[in-house]
Design a protein around this motif. Structure first.
Motif, PDB file in Angstrom:
ATOM      1  N   THR A  38      -5.187  42.948  55.670  1.00  0.00           N
ATOM      2  CA  THR A  38      -4.544  42.233  56.667  1.00  0.00           C
ATOM      3  C   THR A  38      -3.098  41.933  56.499  1.00  0.00           C
ATOM      4  N   VAL A  39      -2.566  41.753  55.130  1.00  0.00           N
ATOM      5  CA  VAL A  39      -1.205  41.693  54.641  1.00  0.00           C
ATOM      6  C   VAL A  39      -0.607  43.219  54.971  1.00  0.00           C
ATOM      7  N   SER A  40      -1.174  44.189  54.685  1.00  0.00           N
ATOM      8  CA  SER A  40      -0.709  45.609  54.909  1.00  0.00           C
ATOM      9  C   SER A  40      -0.438  45.771  56.214  1.00  0.00           C
ATOM     10  N   VAL A  41      -1.292  45.428  56.957  1.00  0.00           N
ATOM     11  CA  VAL A  41      -1.102  45.445  58.609  1.00  0.00           C
ATOM     12  C   VAL A  41       0.133  44.747  58.919  1.00  0.00           C
ATOM     13  N   ALA A  42       0.211  43.405  58.614  1.00  0.00           N
ATOM     14  CA  ALA A  42       1.471  42.727  58.769  1.00  0.00           C
ATOM     15  C   ALA A  42       2.575  43.184  58.651  1.00  0.00           C
ATOM     16  N   GLY A  43       2.572  43.788  57.122  1.00  0.00           N
ATOM     17  CA  GLY A  43       3.899  44.346  56.847  1.00  0.00           C
ATOM     18  C   GLY A  43       4.304  45.492  57.637  1.00  0.00           C
ATOM     19  N   LEU A  44       3.357  46.517  58.266  1.00  0.00           N
ATOM     20  CA  LEU A  44       3.318  47.390  59.209  1.00  0.00           C
ATOM     21  C   LEU A  44       4.043  46.981  60.563  1.00  0.00           C
ATOM     22  N   LEU A  45       3.373  45.814  60.847  1.00  0.00           N
ATOM     23  CA  LEU A  45       4.178  45.273  62.205  1.00  0.00           C
ATOM     24  C   LEU A  45       5.543  44.728  61.985  1.00  0.00           C
TER      25      LEU A  45
END
Length: 265
Positions: A38-45
């Motif tokens: 989830t943190v990785s996806v937030a970073g992607l955003l």
């Protein structure tokens, strides 16, 4: 400092800002029960939003916003690994997702800069060449860092990567093995040496290898993030791609030569 990242090979920006910020966010992330992916996806955003901001790079406010969003991505990029290790949720897919987020952030920014140029398709072609150089340089740099880390931990062979992303993951691992993550003659010498010989060999190799990796910090994602912002603020973002294609490639070649010399000695 994250035990997975020896301080002696870390860029100054990681040591003094990115990693401390990620460490400060770790306890609340654990309390909230966040998953590392989830943190990785937030970073992607954040990386995609940085690209959106850089579509208006001519305005220093938007260029700086893009820079800050990329810094936020760096912090989350550090947090997801810390969170995975702290919660025991490391996985091959998590590593793959983290790598995808890293590249997607830069692709977003490169496209934004290219298509905001007076001759967008010519700029895009240059961005593609720079992107290929970026990928090769990053694979080499991160592979050499991984080699340094495993050797000081007493592992003298390239660690096999498990696949989680199918074809893309296999290609990623193959490039990594070709450029840096492989067993070298120095590893075989370390593996067959006596304990005293091995200690002497590592003592002679480690300082020079660490020094070389520190000097190569401009190849890191942090160095690229700063260079993009500087080029935009100077009003000539195309200069960043020239810097990447020419200067960073020469730096990578010089680093490779120095690292192999350290092993031979």
């Amino acid at each position: 400092m994250d035990s997975a990242r020896p301080v002696e090979i870390e860029p100054l920006s990681n040591r003094h800002f990115v990693h401390p910020a990620a460490a400060a966010l770790l306890p609340p992330a654990i309390r909230l029960g966040l998953h590392p992916n989830t943190v990785s996806v937030a970073g992607l955003l954040l990386g995609l939003l940085a690209g959106l901001a850089y579509t208006r790079w001519e305005d220093p406010r938007f260029a700086t916003l893009g820079f800050l969003l990329m810094i936020g991505w760096h912090i989350l990029d550090g947090l997801d690994g810390k969170l995975a290790r702290a919660t025991g949720k490391t996985s091959p897919f998590g590593r793959f997702l983290d790598g995808i987020a890293d590249y997607a952030c830069f692709v977003s920014v490169y496209c934004a800069l290219a298509f905001s140029q007076p001759q967008p398709w010519a700029a895009f072609a240059l961005a593609v060449v720079a992107g290929v150089a970026h990928a090769l340089q990053s694979q080499f740099y991160e592979g050499e860092r991984a080699t340094y880390i495993r050797r000081i931990r007493g592992i003298f062979h390239a660690e096999a990567r498990t696949t989680a992303g199918g074809g893309p993951e296999k290609l990623y691992n193959r490039l990594e093995a070709l450029l840096a993550n492989r067993t070298r003659p120095f590893d075989r010498a370390l593996a067959t040496a006596t304990e005293e010989e091995r200690a002497a060999m590592l003592a002679g190799w480690q300082p020079q290898a660490a020094r070389t990796l520190r000097r190569m910090a401009l190849i890191s994602a942090n160095g690229r993030t700063l260079a993009i912002w500087v080029a935009a603020m100077l009003g000539y973002p195309v200069a960043y791609w020239i810097w990447e294609i020419v200067c960073l490639s020469l730096l990578a070649l010089a680093g490779a030569r120095a690292l192999r010399q350290a092993e031979r000695r």
